[in-house]
Design an enzyme around this catalytic site. Structure first.
Site, PDB file in Angstrom:
ATOM      1  N   HIS A   1      -3.457   7.157   3.529  1.00 31.56           N
ATOM      2  CA  HIS A   1      -3.865   5.949   2.802  1.00 31.56           C
ATOM      3  C   HIS A   1      -5.214   5.496   3.346  1.00 31.56           C
ATOM      4  CE1 HIS A   1      -3.955   2.086   1.011  1.00 31.56           C
ATOM      5  NE2 HIS A   1      -3.749   1.429   2.138  1.00 31.56           N
TER       6      HIS A   1
ATOM      7  N   CYS B   1       0.812  -1.219   0.000  1.00 33.44           N
ATOM      8  CA  CYS B   1       0.000   0.000   0.000  1.00 33.44           C
ATOM      9  C   CYS B   1       0.847   1.270   0.000  1.00 33.44           C
ATOM     10  CB  CYS B   1      -0.966  -0.003   1.179  1.00 33.44           C
ATOM     11  SG  CYS B   1      -2.255  -1.238   0.979  1.00 33.44           S
TER      12      CYS B   1
ATOM     13  N   ASN C   1     -10.381   0.228   0.065  1.00 35.01           N
ATOM     14  CA  ASN C   1      -8.916   0.342  -0.027  1.00 35.01           C
ATOM     15  C   ASN C   1      -8.507  -0.053  -1.442  1.00 35.01           C
ATOM     16  OD1 ASN C   1      -6.147   0.066   0.089  1.00 35.01           O
ATOM     17  ND2 ASN C   1      -6.116  -1.112   1.982  1.00 35.01           N
TER      18      ASN C   1
END
Ligand SMILES: CC(C)(COP(=O)(O)OP(=O)(O)OC[C@H]1O[C@@H](n2cnc3c(N)ncnc32)[C@H](O)[C@@H]1OP(=O)(O)O)[C@@H](O)C(=O)NCCC(=O)NCCS
Length: 326
Positions: free
Chosen positions: A253, A113, A283
């Site tokens: 994030h 990520c 996500n």
């Protein structure tokens, strides 16, 4: 001093929406649980036969169009992804060819990520060093290609999307100002994909045992994500004497709304200064940060201080101070 400034942002979101109600029909879950534990209401799913390059191309073309630049003006294309179009060659090569960036070289960055933030940092350093002029940094992930839709703990979280930024040199006090990144390989145990790499190539056994999907121990990841995103952002702010009131937006994030809220609270940043779109996309791994910039673009002013931060598998994490350039 020469710096790299973001001069355009593009995004691509697949049309198909997978809602919490749809997931209730697939696994033993409820809309109430997903909203309360993650903040996610729906996510986008790319159709079969299309991959991360398809989404990256659309996002890159949108960024170029907004800036009014031809693809030939690009020197370097970096694609951040954990779901590349193929194991090799790099998705960046497929994207460059498709958009007509014939002068560009390119490669992919994979840091789970954190891929986009690391790619942005490398690109900014290349520009600051005078090596290149114009760079496309694209985050694109088709997470639905590596998610087990029988595993309720992971399938509710992830979605597909791409976001792209165009970077150009500037002599003004804007652009990528500084960053701090860290990694700890001990985190591999808690978030990884077991098969498909060189240690366990695809086989009938790996497919039967469902080893080609995201494996996650959510609680461990959650705890580390809050601590590390807050600490690295605080360290970067301390280094530059940036106080919460100096920050226009915190750009975290988008992994879980509770992680974001806890990290913002530790930094003393109110929620109105936090970019949030996890409710609509989930996500999207490498796409979360450029998607945030894309969605909040109209609220940004030249000179605004942004702190971008991320946490991901590896573990990898980091923070980047960006001054908005337009
Ligand atoms: C995955 C995550 C949403 C789970 O939320 P949580 O509050 O930590 O939940 P837990 O894992 O502690 O599980 C609590 C219970 O909910 C259950 N549960 C998990 N997913 C569920 C779902 N979709 N619906 C209903 N119940 C679920 C678990 O089975 C567990 O049940 P048990 O107590 O009977 O064993 C959360 O841990 C998380 O977001 N982790 C970080 C994810 C992340 O950031 N990943 C990417 C890194 S960039």
């Amino acid at each position: 001093m020469r710096r790299a400034a973001i001069t355009a942002v593009g995004a691509y979101l697949p049309e198909r929406t997978l809602t919490n109600a749809d997931l209730e029909r697939l696994v033993d879950t409820t809309d109430a649980w997903i909203v309360e534990r993650t903040g996610i209401r729906e996510r986008r799913i790319l159709s079969r036969g299309k991959g991360s390059a398809y989404m990256a191309i659309q996002a890159a073309q949108q960024a170029l169009q907004k800036r009014g630049l031809p693809a030939e003006a690009i020197d370097l294309v970096i694609v951040a992804t954990v779901t590349p179009e193929h194991p090799f060659p790099a998705t960046a090569n497929i994207v460059s060819h498709a958009i007509g960036a014939h002068r560009a070289w390119g490669f992919d960055v994979e840091a789970a990520c954190s891929s986009f933030l690391y790619a942005l940092s490398v690109a900014a350093d290349s520009i600051a060093a005078g090596r290149v002029q114009r760079v496309l940094v694209i985050g694109s992930d088709k997470m639905s290609s590596i998610i087990d839709y029988r595993d309720r703990a992971t399938c509710v979280i992830f979605g597909d999307a791409a976001g792209a930024v165009l970077l150009e040199p500037t002599e003004e006090e804007v652009g990528v100002m500084d960053y701090l990144h860290q990694a700890d390989g001990a985190g591999c145990a808690f978030l990884h994909m077991k098969a498909g790499g060189s240690v366990l190539p695809p086989s009938v056994r790996t497919v039967r045992n469902r080893l080609h999907f995201v494996y996650q121990e959510g609680r461990q990841v959650f705890k580390q994500a809050v601590i590390q995103m807050a600490e690295v952002s605080a360290a970067l702010m301390r280094k530059h004497n940036l106080r919460p009131e100096d920050i226009a937006f915190f750009v975290p994030h988008q992994a879980n709304r509770r992680i974001i809220e806890a990290a913002a609270e530790r930094l003393g940043l109110p929620l109105e200064k936090v970019m949030l779109n996890i409710d609509r996309y989930g996500n999207t791994t490498s796409a979360t940060l450029p998607l945030c910039l894309h969605d909040y673009e109209s609220q940004l002013k030249k000179g605004d201080n942004l702190i971008l931060t991320t946490f991901g598998g590896g573990f990898t994490w980091g923070a980047l101070w960006l001054r908005w350039a337009y």
